[in-house]
Design an enzyme around this catalytic site. Structure first.
Site, PDB file in Angstrom:
ATOM      1  N   LYS A  76       1.877  -7.701  13.230  1.00 43.85           N
ATOM      2  CA  LYS A  76       0.731  -6.892  12.808  1.00 43.85           C
ATOM      3  C   LYS A  76      -0.478  -7.441  13.573  1.00 43.85           C
ATOM      4  O   LYS A  76      -0.894  -8.569  13.337  1.00 43.85           O
ATOM      5  CB  LYS A  76       0.548  -7.022  11.293  1.00 43.85           C
ATOM      6  N   THR A 117       0.820  -1.214   0.000  1.00 45.49           N
ATOM      7  CA  THR A 117       0.000   0.000   0.000  1.00 45.49           C
ATOM      8  C   THR A 117       0.850   1.257   0.000  1.00 45.49           C
ATOM      9  O   THR A 117       0.488   2.263  -0.595  1.00 45.49           O
ATOM     10  CB  THR A 117      -0.907  -0.020   1.252  1.00 45.49           C
ATOM     11  N   THR A 175       2.289  -4.345   4.456  1.00 43.22           N
ATOM     12  CA  THR A 175       2.296  -4.590   5.905  1.00 43.22           C
ATOM     13  C   THR A 175       2.000  -6.043   6.279  1.00 43.22           C
ATOM     14  O   THR A 175       2.397  -6.495   7.350  1.00 43.22           O
ATOM     15  CB  THR A 175       1.267  -3.679   6.625  1.00 43.22           C
ATOM     16  N   ASP A 176       1.329  -6.787   5.395  1.00 40.39           N
ATOM     17  CA  ASP A 176       0.859  -8.125   5.786  1.00 40.39           C
ATOM     18  C   ASP A 176       1.994  -9.057   6.230  1.00 40.39           C
ATOM     19  O   ASP A 176       1.847  -9.796   7.191  1.00 40.39           O
ATOM     20  CB  ASP A 176       0.101  -8.787   4.626  1.00 40.39           C
TER      21      ASP A 176
HETATM   22  N1  GLU Z   1      -1.865  -6.910   1.386  1.00 39.99           N
HETATM   23  C1  GLU Z   1      -0.935  -5.988   0.835  1.00 39.99           C
HETATM   24  C2  GLU Z   1       0.459  -6.157   1.361  1.00 39.99           C
HETATM   25  O1  GLU Z   1       0.720  -6.563   2.463  1.00 39.99           O
HETATM   26  C3  GLU Z   1      -1.351  -4.573   0.942  1.00 39.99           C
HETATM   27  C4  GLU Z   1      -1.564  -4.149   2.348  1.00 39.99           C
HETATM   28  C5  GLU Z   1      -0.477  -3.248   2.828  1.00 39.99           C
HETATM   29  O2  GLU Z   1       0.464  -2.873   2.193  1.00 39.99           O
HETATM   30  O3  GLU Z   1      -0.640  -2.887   3.966  1.00 39.99           O
HETATM   31  O4  GLU Z   1       1.362  -5.888   0.622  1.00 39.99           O
END
Ligand code: GLU
Length: 444
Positions: free
Chosen positions: A238, A83, A159-160
């Site tokens: 997370k 993101t 973040t995942d």
């Molecule tokens: N699910 C995606 C990822 O971890 C987008 C969510 C994000 O970046 O927080 O890359």
């Protein structure tokens, strides 16, 4: 008909909705991005009228090259996706990445006051798709940037699985002479509630204002735009799907806080890794980027079957996320549990086949104690290794890294129980919940 990106007022029978028109492949509906950042779908048949409040003008691409400022440190930003690198392009409707220094300058001009910023694309992906091969690409890029003289590196990441990557980098990069700070965002940069700017700016300030060397994560400390937490690479999870302060240190304290407004850094952890303590760091720095591919995590749950365990006979490593203090469904307290004898045998066979099996807990806080309940005692007796207070994801990365870099099984097993990179908190007392931080109220 208005064009994508136009600010519009959609008049329905009983209300009006204002926002930006988003491209949409469905012919019978409209999608409007509200001021809050959320999208709403509206059936065209219910629309009485659409007023265009402001026409969308395509932004001129930024051409200005950031100027090099002598005297400022250099930070290399390595982009991997997620993101933080995404922005909805209203003309195409796609999610696009912004990673060129020119684009960063346009979006985050403050960064360029803190350091000379270099930028490089490693990959453009969501982090749930990461494989060990991507860790190798990141490690190579980090080595290159260190050789080229970077004073610090910011690695932007989805973040995942950011916690897995931070652990992987912490294990693979030995004697790091500079800080490597992983930064993500929960809201994309076209949303009012975007958290990328604060996380990036706080990471840059942390890099330039402290003597920290090593891998860490920089994310919102609270849901406000007031401070960021610098979190330990191997002990961070997370804990929330969408909150901006989703990242929490588990069984450990945060390393430091960075005040967004004053730029002041306050260390919370004692005994963090320091640049000054490593005069030979550049000489001693080594990357060991190998990770054994055949490693997995298995979560225990009620009603398990032996084949769920025996599946891993071909694997080199297995982390069992057991219950509580480190149990698996292997006991036979009554007739209904008869099959658990087979579960136990299956685990024994997996170990006999040569797989290194480690036990972590699916509880978030605390450590495993495999000498309290008979199910865990029996597993320890057949060679299941207690994963102490490690997060199961960190234990998984550590096991893959040890199997990728060491041949001696006994050495691998003994390293699993020892603290190598801050992944095991040797000072954790039995009932410690979270050293230094309490859990958020999870309201709002
Ligand atoms: N699910 C995606 C990822 O971890 C987008 C969510 C994000 O970046 O927080 O890359």
């Amino acid at each position: 008909m208005p064009n994508p990106g136009d600010k519009v007022k959609v008049i329905l029978k009983d209300r009006a909705i204002e926002g930006a028109l988003i491209p949409n492949e469905e012919t019978d509906s409209l999608v409007i991005k509200l001021k809050s950042g959320y999208n709403v779908g509206i059936e065209k048949s219910k629309v009485q009228k659409i007023e265009v409040l402001m026409e969308h003008k395509a932004k001129e691409p930024v051409r200005e090259k950031p100027k090099f400022k002598p005297g400022l440190p250099t930070i290399s930003i390595l982009h991997t996706g997620g993101t933080i690198a995404s922005k909805v392009d209203y003309e195409t409707g796609g999610v696009i990445a912004r990673f060129e220094p020119e684009e960063l300058l346009a979006n985050y001009p403050e960064l360029f006051k803190i350091a000379n910023i270099k930028s490089r694309l490693v990959s453009k992906m969501f982090s749930e798709d990461m494989r060990f091969g991507h860790y190798k690409l990141m490690i190579k890029a980090i080595e290159d940037e260190i050789k080229a003289g970077a004073d610090g590196i910011i690695l932007t990441h989805g973040t995942d699985t950011l916690g897995y990557t931070s652990a992987a980098l912490a294990f693979a990069l030995e004697n790091l002479p500079i800080p490597i700070i992983l930064v993500g965002a929960q809201r994309s940069s076209d949303r009012g509630s975007n958290d990328a700017a604060m996380n990036l700016i706080c990471a840059a300030n942390f890099i330039t204002k402290t003597d920290f060397a090593g891998v860490a994560i920089c994310m919102h400390e609270t849901s406000e735009d007031t401070s960021a937490a610098i979190l330990p690479a191997c002990k961070t999870r997370k804990l929330h799907t969408s909150r901006r302060d989703a990242f929490r240190a588990v069984n450990d304290t945060i390393i430091a806080k960075v005040d967004f407004k004053t730029h002041k850094v306050a260390f919370v952890a004692k005994g963090y890794e320091k640049k000054a303590a490593k005069p030979d760091a550049k000489k001693n720095f080594a990357a060991r980027p190998n990770f054994e591919e055949k490693v997995a995590i298995l979560k225990c749950h009620p009603n398990m079957f032996p084949e769920q365990f025996s599946f891993f006979k071909d694997y080199k490593g297995l982390v069992i996320e057991g219950t509580g203090l480190g149990q698996a469904p292997t006991g036979v307290p009554n007739e209904l549990c008869k099959i658990h004898e087979e579960n136990f045998k299956a685990i024994e066979e997996v170990i006999k086949s040569g797989t290194v099996v480690v036990m972590c807990s699916q509880c978030i806080f605390g450590k495993v104690h495999m000498h309290v309940y008979s199910n865990a005692i029996n597993l320890a007796n057949i060679g299941v290794i207690p994963g102490e207070d490690m997060l199961s994801e960190t234990a998984f990365i550590k096991l893959a890294w040890l199997l990728g870099n060491y041949n001696d099984k006994d050495e691998i097993k003994s390293f699993m129980g020892k603290n190598l990179r801050g992944e095991i908190n040797e000072r954790l007392l039995l009932d410690d919940a979270n050293l230094g931080r309490t859990l958020p109220s999870m309201k709002g």
